[in-house]
Design a protein around this motif. Structure first.
Motif, PDB file in Angstrom:
ATOM      1  N   HIS A  54       0.816  -1.178  -0.173  1.00 36.08           N
ATOM      2  CA  HIS A  54       0.169   0.153   0.328  1.00 36.08           C
ATOM      3  C   HIS A  54       0.470   0.816  -0.410  1.00 36.08           C
ATOM      4  CE1 HIS A  54      -3.319   2.991   1.900  1.00 36.08           C
ATOM      5  NE2 HIS A  54      -3.538   2.551   0.712  1.00 36.08           N
TER       6      HIS A  54
ATOM      7  N   TYR B 274     -10.177  -2.610   0.924  1.00 33.86           N
ATOM      8  CA  TYR B 274     -11.450  -3.876   0.027  1.00 33.86           C
ATOM      9  C   TYR B 274     -11.271  -1.920  -0.795  1.00 33.86           C
ATOM     10  CZ  TYR B 274     -16.546  -3.381  -0.683  1.00 33.86           C
ATOM     11  OH  TYR B 274     -17.553  -2.913  -1.942  1.00 33.86           O
ATOM     12  N   GLU B 275     -11.765  -1.368  -1.586  1.00 40.44           N
ATOM     13  CA  GLU B 275     -12.049  -0.425  -1.837  1.00 40.44           C
ATOM     14  C   GLU B 275     -13.446  -0.484  -2.610  1.00 40.44           C
ATOM     15  OE1 GLU B 275      -8.560   0.606  -4.962  1.00 40.44           O
ATOM     16  OE2 GLU B 275      -7.437   1.450  -2.856  1.00 40.44           O
TER      17      GLU B 275
ATOM     18  N   ASP C 140     -15.804  -2.730  -7.572  1.00 43.42           N
ATOM     19  CA  ASP C 140     -15.084  -2.986  -6.448  1.00 43.42           C
ATOM     20  C   ASP C 140     -13.899  -3.651  -6.200  1.00 43.42           C
ATOM     21  OD1 ASP C 140     -17.667  -1.667  -5.939  1.00 43.42           O
ATOM     22  OD2 ASP C 140     -18.225  -3.200  -3.984  1.00 43.42           O
TER      23      ASP C 140
ATOM     24  N   GLU D 105     -11.719  -8.952   3.611  1.00 44.25           N
ATOM     25  CA  GLU D 105     -12.195  -7.882   2.992  1.00 44.25           C
ATOM     26  C   GLU D 105     -13.574  -8.372   2.153  1.00 44.25           C
ATOM     27  OE1 GLU D 105     -10.258  -5.487   3.523  1.00 44.25           O
ATOM     28  OE2 GLU D 105      -8.531  -5.704   3.968  1.00 44.25           O
TER      29      GLU D 105
END
Length: 115
Positions: free
Chosen positions: A40, A49-50, A67, A97
């Protein structure tokens, strides 16, 4: 890790662990892509999790970008000393996630032992 794990090998581990998850956990995933990245950019995370949790979606559907669930290779390798530990940690990260996709927050995940 006792021996280096290449990006391709790590991605194969993530794929294997995804295949091991229960069908009822992954069958409900809609418009989600799984990615592997080295690290990251600002935080020391195992995964992220985006997206918009299914519990918070209003009109969501056609044309929406997927996503993303991202698993970070280097963070896992730094925390694990054996391949078994690595597989277990990747499995836990995926469950964690995916749970965010279903609207389960970190407090609940901690309570359930998936943090």
């Amino acid at each position: 890790m006792p021996s280096p794990v290449s990006p391709d090998e790590f991605e194969a581990i993530v794929t294997d662990e995804l295949d091991e998850l229960p069908d009822d956990m992954v069958d409900g995933l809609d418009n989600v892509v799984f990615l592997v990245e080295d690290r990251h950019e600002t935080e020391d995370l195992l995964g992220i999790y985006e997206g918009v949790a299914i519990t918070e979606r209003g009109s969501y559907g056609f044309g929406e970008l997927p996503d993303r669930i991202i698993v970070f290779r280097e963070a896992h390798l730094e925390r694990c000393s054996t391949m078994d530990e690595l597989r277990d940690e990747v499995h836990t990260t995926l469950v964690h996630e995916i749970a965010h996709f279903y609207g389960i927050d970190d407090d609940e995940l901690h309570r359930l032992g998936w943090a």
